[in-house]
Design an enzyme around this catalytic site. Structure first.
Site, PDB file in Angstrom:
ATOM      1  CG  ASP A  86      -9.619   4.334   4.957  1.00  0.00           C
ATOM      2  OD1 ASP A  86      -9.675   3.864   6.016  1.00  0.00           O
ATOM      3  OD2 ASP A  86      -8.257   4.534   5.303  1.00  0.00           O
ATOM      4  CG  ASP A 119      -7.880   2.556   9.599  1.00  0.00           C
ATOM      5  OD1 ASP A 119      -8.295   0.962   9.128  1.00  0.00           O
ATOM      6  OD2 ASP A 119      -7.776   3.412   9.073  1.00  0.00           O
ATOM      7  CG  HIS A 138      -6.176  -4.264   5.786  1.00  0.00           C
ATOM      8  ND1 HIS A 138      -5.384  -3.467   4.964  1.00  0.00           N
ATOM      9  CD2 HIS A 138      -5.557  -5.849   5.095  1.00  0.00           C
ATOM     10  CE1 HIS A 138      -4.483  -3.990   4.569  1.00  0.00           C
ATOM     11  NE2 HIS A 138      -3.927  -5.271   5.276  1.00  0.00           N
ATOM     12  CD1 TRP A 168      -2.241   2.009   0.057  1.00  0.00           C
ATOM     13  CD2 TRP A 168      -1.499   2.444   1.857  1.00  0.00           C
ATOM     14  NE1 TRP A 168      -3.075   3.192   0.645  1.00  0.00           N
ATOM     15  CE2 TRP A 168      -2.641   3.517   1.519  1.00  0.00           C
ATOM     16  CE3 TRP A 168       0.084   2.902   3.492  1.00  0.00           C
ATOM     17  CZ2 TRP A 168      -2.453   5.052   2.037  1.00  0.00           C
ATOM     18  CZ3 TRP A 168      -0.400   4.189   3.923  1.00  0.00           C
ATOM     19  CH2 TRP A 168      -1.243   5.008   3.325  1.00  0.00           C
ATOM     20  CE  LYS A 171      -6.855   5.889   3.162  1.00  0.00           C
ATOM     21  NZ  LYS A 171      -5.310   5.821   3.563  1.00  0.00           N
ATOM     22  CG  HIS A 185      -8.800   2.203   2.012  1.00  0.00           C
ATOM     23  ND1 HIS A 185      -7.322   1.726   1.277  1.00  0.00           N
ATOM     24  CD2 HIS A 185      -8.623   2.264   3.530  1.00  0.00           C
ATOM     25  CE1 HIS A 185      -6.427   1.877   2.581  1.00  0.00           C
ATOM     26  NE2 HIS A 185      -6.946   2.298   3.292  1.00  0.00           N
ATOM     27  CD  GLU A 225      -4.567  -1.168   1.821  1.00  0.00           C
ATOM     28  OE1 GLU A 225      -3.582  -2.315   2.162  1.00  0.00           O
ATOM     29  OE2 GLU A 225      -5.857  -0.838   2.859  1.00  0.00           O
ATOM     30  CG  ASP A 259      -5.244  -1.229   8.471  1.00  0.00           C
ATOM     31  OD1 ASP A 259      -5.298  -0.742   9.120  1.00  0.00           O
ATOM     32  OD2 ASP A 259      -5.213  -0.886   7.106  1.00  0.00           O
ATOM     33  CG  ASP A 311      -8.888  -1.144   4.339  1.00  0.00           C
ATOM     34  OD1 ASP A 311      -9.958  -0.234   5.276  1.00  0.00           O
ATOM     35  OD2 ASP A 311      -7.551  -0.848   4.996  1.00  0.00           O
TER      36      ASP A 311
HETATM   37  C1  RNT Z   1      -4.179   3.130   4.968  1.00  0.00           C
HETATM   38  C2  RNT Z   1      -4.677   1.578   4.609  1.00  0.00           C
HETATM   39  C3  RNT Z   1      -3.039   0.578   5.077  1.00  0.00           C
HETATM   40  C4  RNT Z   1      -2.195   0.553   6.232  1.00  0.00           C
HETATM   41  C5  RNT Z   1      -1.130  -0.389   6.667  1.00  0.00           C
HETATM   42  C6  RNT Z   1      -0.425   0.324   8.368  1.00  0.00           C
HETATM   43  O1  RNT Z   1      -5.345   3.339   4.442  1.00  0.00           O
HETATM   44  O2  RNT Z   1      -5.648   0.675   5.016  1.00  0.00           O
HETATM   45  O3  RNT Z   1      -3.324  -0.401   5.028  1.00  0.00           O
HETATM   46  O4  RNT Z   1      -3.548   0.672   6.930  1.00  0.00           O
HETATM   47  O5  RNT Z   1      -0.563  -0.479   6.300  1.00  0.00           O
HETATM   48 ZN    ZN Z   2      -5.840  -1.519   4.932  1.00  0.00          ZN
END
Ligand code: RNT
Ligand code: ZN
Length: 411
Positions: free
Chosen positions: A288, A290, A280, A179, A222, A256, A220, A320, A253
């Site tokens: 995003d 988290d 993720h 990523w 986003k 994302h 990955e 994640d 993810d």
């Molecule tokens: C960032 C991505 C990625 C990170 C990690 C720490 O937006 O989600 O996966 O969260 O690599």
């Molecule tokens: Zn991620």
């Protein structure tokens, strides 16, 4: 209610709780190391992680060293039934003298591998393309400067070599997930050039071949991040195409995408065109953000798709999220167990009955059944699973999480 009566209640619907428990035992979840220390890592750098990644909060007890992080992880794994994996980032190296990112080697991570062997854990890996002065502009592999691109390409190459050795040492495929934060705050004029540079850099980075049993590359995407609102170079279309063309794993993810998009819906479609998917699992609250994952509809639907579309054997489930306002160990435990609970619920669905209703266009039956199912005693089956795996649940879990937090709150 006894487990036996819960089992009988599920059996009335034609659902075998024993089969579900047995299957659940075999599903590893890759717990992310970065929840344990707010995405700081062990490079003794100060400042934020950059790349739009932000952990907020200041709860006491953040792990500051590899030993503290491993102690926290050992506790967390002991609260999670089954055997799982750890997802390590390259900035979590365990060594005295800290090399720059383009100089990392397997030996800097060897203590993690020894520990993982000891604990019976699998390991996954990630190059770290943020929290570094060569990433301050939010441009790495797509940077216009060839020198900066080369630096990051070398970093990525090394992580693949390390991941392959980890996988071979542990006898378990190590997924190396790429990523990058690359993007632009305001509208760029040459998106195409940036995307071409990203493609070429990744091509060069992943050119060396490794045994797929030891390591696999994942990419990955986003939608956007703080500081890259106008354009993310590695967008979904970019990586969906890249993964298909180059036979890499596709990482999805949950934070994302646009907040109203259903990531669960993507699994069946993407898996027709890529062999393997890395998840993720996250909880984007409005963006995003988290947050720690819950047994929310999104997570339940992800699990349901993995089971109903028969994707469990070609999906790597990683987490994640990072929340520094609560106990970091509790966050790991709550999130990982919620992923497992979602899988258990999915494994306890009368899929044949629901499929026949759907095929007969009997959507009334499909809806009545799905809603009636919600009243079944899932919690009782979960408790039974925990007991058999020597893990606490209910009030016992609450006590143990609180007790461990007390032991680390003086850090
Ligand atoms: C960032 C991505 C990625 C990170 C990690 C720490 O937006 O989600 O996966 O969260 O690599
Ligand atoms: Zn991620």
């Amino acid at each position: 209610m006894s487990y036996d009566s819960a089992k009988a209640q599920f059996a009335d619907w034609g659902i075998d709780t024993e089969a579900a428990i047995e299957r659940l035992k075999t599903i590893p979840i890759s717990m992310h190391c970065w929840q344990g220390d707010d995405v700081v890592g062990f490079e003794q750098k100060t400042g934020s992680s950059g790349g739009g990644i932000q952990a907020t909060g200041n709860h006491p007890g953040r792990a500051r060293t590899p030993d503290e992080l491993r102690a926290d992880l050992e506790f967390a794994y002991s609260m999670v039934p089954g055997s799982h994996r750890l997802n390590l980032h390259a900035m979590y190296l365990d060594t005295e003298k800290i090399p720059d990112r383009d100089e990392i080697e397997y030996k800097h991570f060897a203590p993690w591998v020894d520990w993982a062997k000891d604990q019976g854990l699998g390991l996954d890996f990630n190059p770290t393309f943020f929290a570094h002065d060569k990433a301050d502009d939010n441009l790495t592999l797509s940077h216009p400067d060839q020198g900066i691109r080369d630096f990051w390409i070398e970093h990525g190459r090394r992580t693949r070599e390390i991941a392959a050795q980890i996988g071979s040492e542990l006898g378990s495929t190590c997924v190396n997930n790429i990523w990058v934060p690359d993007g632009y705050k305001d509208t760029p004029v040459d998106r195409m050039a940036a995307r071409r540079r990203l493609e070429t850099s990744i091509d060069q980075m992943i050119a060396a071949r490794y045994d797929g049993a030891h390591m696999r590359d994942a990419v990955e995407s986003k939608l956007f991040g703080i500081g890259v609102e106008a354009c993310t170079v590695g967008s979904h279309e970019f990586y969906m195409g890249y993964a298909m063309k180059n036979d890499t794993v596709l990482c999805l993810d949950m934070g994302h995408f646009h907040p109203t998009e259903n990531v669960a819906d993507k699994l069946s479609a993407a898996s027709l065109f890529v062999d393997e998917i890395l998840l993720h699992v996250s909880r984007p609250m409005r963006w995003d953000s988290d947050h720690v994952i819950l047994q929310s509809d999104d997570v339940l639907q992800i699990a349901q798709e993995l089971v109903a579309s028969d994707l469990l054997d070609r999906t790597y489930i990683g987490l994640d999220f990072f929340d520094a306002t609560i106990s970091r160990t509790a966050a790991w435990v709550i999130g990982t167990r919620n992923m497992q609970k979602a899988l258990l619920r999915a494994l306890l669905m009368p899929l044949d009955r629901l499929r026949s209703a759907e095929d007969a266009l009997d959507f009334t039956q499909r809806l009545v059944v799905t809603e009636q199912l919600k009243d079944l005693p899932f919690g009782r089956v979960w408790d039974e699973f925990c007991t058999r795996m020597n893990c606490p649940s209910g009030l016992q879990l609450v006590d143990q999480l609180e007790h461990y937090q007390m032991t680390v709150s003086g850090r």
